[in-house]
Write a protein that holds these residues in place. Structure first.
Motif, PDB file in Angstrom:
ATOM      1  N   ALA A 262      57.925  41.098  47.003  1.00  0.00           N
ATOM      2  CA  ALA A 262      58.409  39.948  47.821  1.00  0.00           C
ATOM      3  C   ALA A 262      58.828  38.857  47.062  1.00  0.00           C
ATOM      4  O   ALA A 262      60.038  38.155  47.235  1.00  0.00           O
ATOM      5  CB  ALA A 262      57.169  39.596  48.757  1.00  0.00           C
ATOM      6  N   ILE A 263      58.338  38.633  45.741  1.00  0.00           N
ATOM      7  CA  ILE A 263      58.934  37.651  44.957  1.00  0.00           C
ATOM      8  C   ILE A 263      60.268  37.967  44.309  1.00  0.00           C
ATOM      9  O   ILE A 263      61.273  37.218  44.207  1.00  0.00           O
ATOM     10  CB  ILE A 263      57.636  37.278  43.807  1.00  0.00           C
ATOM     11  CG1 ILE A 263      56.242  36.812  44.486  1.00  0.00           C
ATOM     12  CG2 ILE A 263      58.464  36.358  42.859  1.00  0.00           C
ATOM     13  CD1 ILE A 263      55.389  36.446  43.353  1.00  0.00           C
ATOM     14  N   ILE A 264      60.246  39.098  43.806  1.00  0.00           N
ATOM     15  CA  ILE A 264      61.774  39.506  43.340  1.00  0.00           C
ATOM     16  C   ILE A 264      62.709  39.545  44.296  1.00  0.00           C
ATOM     17  O   ILE A 264      63.775  39.131  44.219  1.00  0.00           O
ATOM     18  CB  ILE A 264      61.450  41.112  42.786  1.00  0.00           C
ATOM     19  CG1 ILE A 264      60.659  41.141  41.519  1.00  0.00           C
ATOM     20  CG2 ILE A 264      62.812  41.660  42.563  1.00  0.00           C
ATOM     21  CD1 ILE A 264      60.175  42.551  41.036  1.00  0.00           C
ATOM     22  N   GLU A 265      62.425  39.824  45.417  1.00  0.00           N
ATOM     23  CA  GLU A 265      63.269  39.829  46.657  1.00  0.00           C
ATOM     24  C   GLU A 265      63.931  38.420  47.146  1.00  0.00           C
ATOM     25  O   GLU A 265      64.928  38.268  47.022  1.00  0.00           O
ATOM     26  CB  GLU A 265      62.969  40.378  47.979  1.00  0.00           C
ATOM     27  CG  GLU A 265      62.737  41.846  47.859  1.00  0.00           C
ATOM     28  CD  GLU A 265      62.212  42.564  49.160  1.00  0.00           C
ATOM     29  OE1 GLU A 265      61.590  41.911  49.778  1.00  0.00           O
ATOM     30  OE2 GLU A 265      62.216  44.176  49.466  1.00  0.00           O
ATOM     31  N   LEU A 266      62.973  37.559  46.979  1.00  0.00           N
ATOM     32  CA  LEU A 266      63.292  36.130  47.234  1.00  0.00           C
ATOM     33  C   LEU A 266      64.127  35.471  45.963  1.00  0.00           C
ATOM     34  O   LEU A 266      65.157  34.748  46.371  1.00  0.00           O
ATOM     35  CB  LEU A 266      62.018  35.059  47.208  1.00  0.00           C
ATOM     36  CG  LEU A 266      62.282  33.769  47.411  1.00  0.00           C
ATOM     37  CD1 LEU A 266      62.955  33.518  48.911  1.00  0.00           C
ATOM     38  CD2 LEU A 266      60.992  32.997  47.644  1.00  0.00           C
TER      39      LEU A 266
ATOM     40  N   PHE B 178      53.525  34.121  48.993  1.00  0.00           N
ATOM     41  CA  PHE B 178      53.332  34.853  47.950  1.00  0.00           C
ATOM     42  C   PHE B 178      53.514  34.040  47.016  1.00  0.00           C
ATOM     43  O   PHE B 178      52.802  34.076  45.646  1.00  0.00           O
ATOM     44  CB  PHE B 178      53.860  36.324  47.758  1.00  0.00           C
ATOM     45  CG  PHE B 178      53.331  37.052  49.118  1.00  0.00           C
ATOM     46  CD1 PHE B 178      52.340  36.959  49.693  1.00  0.00           C
ATOM     47  CD2 PHE B 178      54.532  38.217  49.324  1.00  0.00           C
ATOM     48  CE1 PHE B 178      51.819  37.971  50.694  1.00  0.00           C
ATOM     49  CE2 PHE B 178      53.872  39.559  50.179  1.00  0.00           C
ATOM     50  CZ  PHE B 178      52.732  39.030  51.009  1.00  0.00           C
ATOM     51  N   VAL B 179      54.583  33.376  46.681  1.00  0.00           N
ATOM     52  CA  VAL B 179      55.124  32.452  45.435  1.00  0.00           C
ATOM     53  C   VAL B 179      54.211  31.430  45.229  1.00  0.00           C
ATOM     54  O   VAL B 179      53.339  31.046  44.229  1.00  0.00           O
ATOM     55  CB  VAL B 179      56.657  32.141  45.765  1.00  0.00           C
ATOM     56  CG1 VAL B 179      56.919  30.969  44.972  1.00  0.00           C
ATOM     57  CG2 VAL B 179      57.567  33.132  45.676  1.00  0.00           C
ATOM     58  N   GLN B 180      53.847  30.706  46.377  1.00  0.00           N
ATOM     59  CA  GLN B 180      52.965  29.651  46.268  1.00  0.00           C
ATOM     60  C   GLN B 180      51.619  30.279  45.922  1.00  0.00           C
ATOM     61  O   GLN B 180      50.882  29.353  44.966  1.00  0.00           O
ATOM     62  CB  GLN B 180      52.866  28.913  47.599  1.00  0.00           C
ATOM     63  CG  GLN B 180      52.153  27.754  47.832  1.00  0.00           C
ATOM     64  CD  GLN B 180      51.995  27.012  49.171  1.00  0.00           C
ATOM     65  OE1 GLN B 180      51.498  27.610  50.160  1.00  0.00           O
ATOM     66  NE2 GLN B 180      52.115  25.937  49.245  1.00  0.00           N
ATOM     67  N   GLU B 181      51.112  31.169  46.259  1.00  0.00           N
ATOM     68  CA  GLU B 181      49.747  31.541  45.888  1.00  0.00           C
ATOM     69  C   GLU B 181      49.646  32.140  44.372  1.00  0.00           C
ATOM     70  O   GLU B 181      48.863  32.076  43.739  1.00  0.00           O
ATOM     71  CB  GLU B 181      49.194  32.757  46.712  1.00  0.00           C
ATOM     72  CG  GLU B 181      47.807  33.070  46.603  1.00  0.00           C
ATOM     73  CD  GLU B 181      46.918  31.890  47.184  1.00  0.00           C
ATOM     74  OE1 GLU B 181      45.782  31.777  46.634  1.00  0.00           O
ATOM     75  OE2 GLU B 181      47.186  30.939  47.759  1.00  0.00           O
TER      76      GLU B 181
ATOM     77  N   MET C 202      65.165  35.276  53.524  1.00  0.00           N
ATOM     78  CA  MET C 202      63.899  34.864  53.030  1.00  0.00           C
ATOM     79  C   MET C 202      62.731  34.678  54.233  1.00  0.00           C
ATOM     80  O   MET C 202      63.279  34.315  55.356  1.00  0.00           O
ATOM     81  CB  MET C 202      64.080  33.363  52.355  1.00  0.00           C
ATOM     82  CG  MET C 202      64.732  32.381  53.208  1.00  0.00           C
ATOM     83  SD  MET C 202      65.205  30.993  52.063  1.00  0.00           S
ATOM     84  CE  MET C 202      66.551  31.361  51.190  1.00  0.00           C
ATOM     85  N   ASN C 203      61.872  34.616  54.106  1.00  0.00           N
ATOM     86  CA  ASN C 203      60.788  34.441  55.128  1.00  0.00           C
ATOM     87  C   ASN C 203      59.363  33.962  54.688  1.00  0.00           C
ATOM     88  O   ASN C 203      59.247  33.593  53.299  1.00  0.00           O
ATOM     89  CB  ASN C 203      60.448  35.777  55.552  1.00  0.00           C
ATOM     90  CG  ASN C 203      59.783  36.739  54.516  1.00  0.00           C
ATOM     91  OD1 ASN C 203      58.882  36.552  54.185  1.00  0.00           O
ATOM     92  ND2 ASN C 203      60.692  37.685  54.546  1.00  0.00           N
ATOM     93  N   LEU C 204      58.693  33.633  55.558  1.00  0.00           N
ATOM     94  CA  LEU C 204      57.360  32.827  55.267  1.00  0.00           C
ATOM     95  C   LEU C 204      56.218  33.344  54.416  1.00  0.00           C
ATOM     96  O   LEU C 204      55.586  32.933  53.574  1.00  0.00           O
ATOM     97  CB  LEU C 204      56.612  32.418  56.435  1.00  0.00           C
ATOM     98  CG  LEU C 204      57.338  31.263  57.303  1.00  0.00           C
ATOM     99  CD1 LEU C 204      56.419  31.041  58.537  1.00  0.00           C
ATOM    100  CD2 LEU C 204      57.360  30.188  56.386  1.00  0.00           C
TER     101      LEU C 204
END
Length: 315
Positions: A36-40, A8-11, A1-3
């Protein structure tokens, strides 16, 4: 996981789950955001968002916990940046202030000027908006310090402290019939067209509450967010103005108007300063707060930010 994933999730949550708007806000592509959301989610082993096809429909229960953790992480990342800025350049940087028109126009010019004298390498970015917008700019970290009268205490994410009290003033042409009265009453005002602030600005709530308590229904002929606009229409004879006392400073521009204190009619208002809870504040942020109000000190603000006093503590 990364910033990037966290951002992206927060926005996405901030943009009402609209991935197109999220991608625009972050200057990237919609497929990139979705991936990116799916990978997280895959790494965490939970769905952050419930979906209908490719569309995000709602935040799941585990997603709510994930968002709270991301909020804490991103807040601390912001604090780390500010710590780095503070210690790499102790006397420079940008101070972002969120405030209303009345504060920006009548209260803050002298504190800003004095801050720039003390910190000549500091830039000031002034953001004007409604009290609700001021609160949101603090929460979204667009601004470091906010100043307004309404709304700031309604947000758990903010730490607020009182700066100063002020009252409303009645303004009218000097030959207005009410100018001859020894004491103007709410009943007198209810019989006149009134020119005052928009309902969400500059203590308008107290004005409405005062009339409602007496079961009076005043005629608001014009609403504005700008005190100078209110005074302009008063000069045209369109009604009696109700403005903040800060807008009537003795600068020689209001000699044609009669100004009468109205604190006995509408009560006393409290302007407040606000910061995002747990934010790291740089030295010149504390200095600016002290310049705005002699009630505020770095020690007091630090204790409030740490939760060691209530919002009105020690004042």
């Amino acid at each position: 996981m990364n910033l990037h994933q966290f951002r992206f999730v927060q926005e996405a949550a901030r943009r009402n789950l609209n991935l197109t708007e999220t991608a625009k806000a972050l200057h990237t592509s919609q497929p990139g955001v979705s991936k990116a959301i799916i990978e997280l989610e895959e790494e965490l082993g939970v769905d952050i968002f419930a979906r209908h096809g490719k569309r995000l429909k709602r935040v799941t229960e585990p997603g709510e916990h994930v968002l709270k953790s991301i909020e804490l992480i991103m807040r601390e990342v912001g604090n780390l940046r500010r710590i780095g800025e503070q210690y790499s350049a102790q006397d420079s940087g940008t101070l972002s202030i969120a405030t209303t028109h009345t504060q920006a126009r009548y209260v803050l010019p002298q504190p800003v000027a004095r801050l720039l004298e003390a910190f000549p390498k500091v830039n000031v970015s002034l953001h004007q908006g409604s009290p609700e917008q001021v609160a949101r700019m603090l929460i979204d970290e667009v601004a470091e310090i906010g100043i307004a009268t309404e709304s700031l205490t309604h947000y758990d994410e903010l730490v607020t402290l009182p700066c100063y009290e002020w009252q409303h003033m009645l303004v009218m042409p000097r030959d207005h019939p009410l100018a001859r009265k020894d004491a103007v009453t709410l009943e007198d005002l209810a019989g006149e067209p009134l020119i005052t602030y928009h309902p969400s600005f500059t203590g308008r709530t107290k004005i409405d509450q005062a009339f409602a308590a007496r079961q009076l229904h005043p005629r608001i002929a014009l609403e504005a967010i700008d005190s100078d606009v209110i005074k302009t229409y008063v000069r045209l004879g369109l009604g009696v103005g109700i403005v903040a006392e800060m807008a009537l400073k003795d600068d020689g521009t209001n000699t044609d108007l009669l100004a009468l204190p109205a604190g006995q009619l509408f009560g006393i208002n409290v302007a407040r300063v606000a910061f995002k809870r747990s934010a790291y504040l740089r030295n010149f942020v504390y200095k600016f707060a002290e310049l705005v109000s002699d009630r505020l000190t770095q020690s007091l603000i630090t204790r409030a930010m740490a939760g060691r006093i209530h919002d009105d503590g020690d004042l």
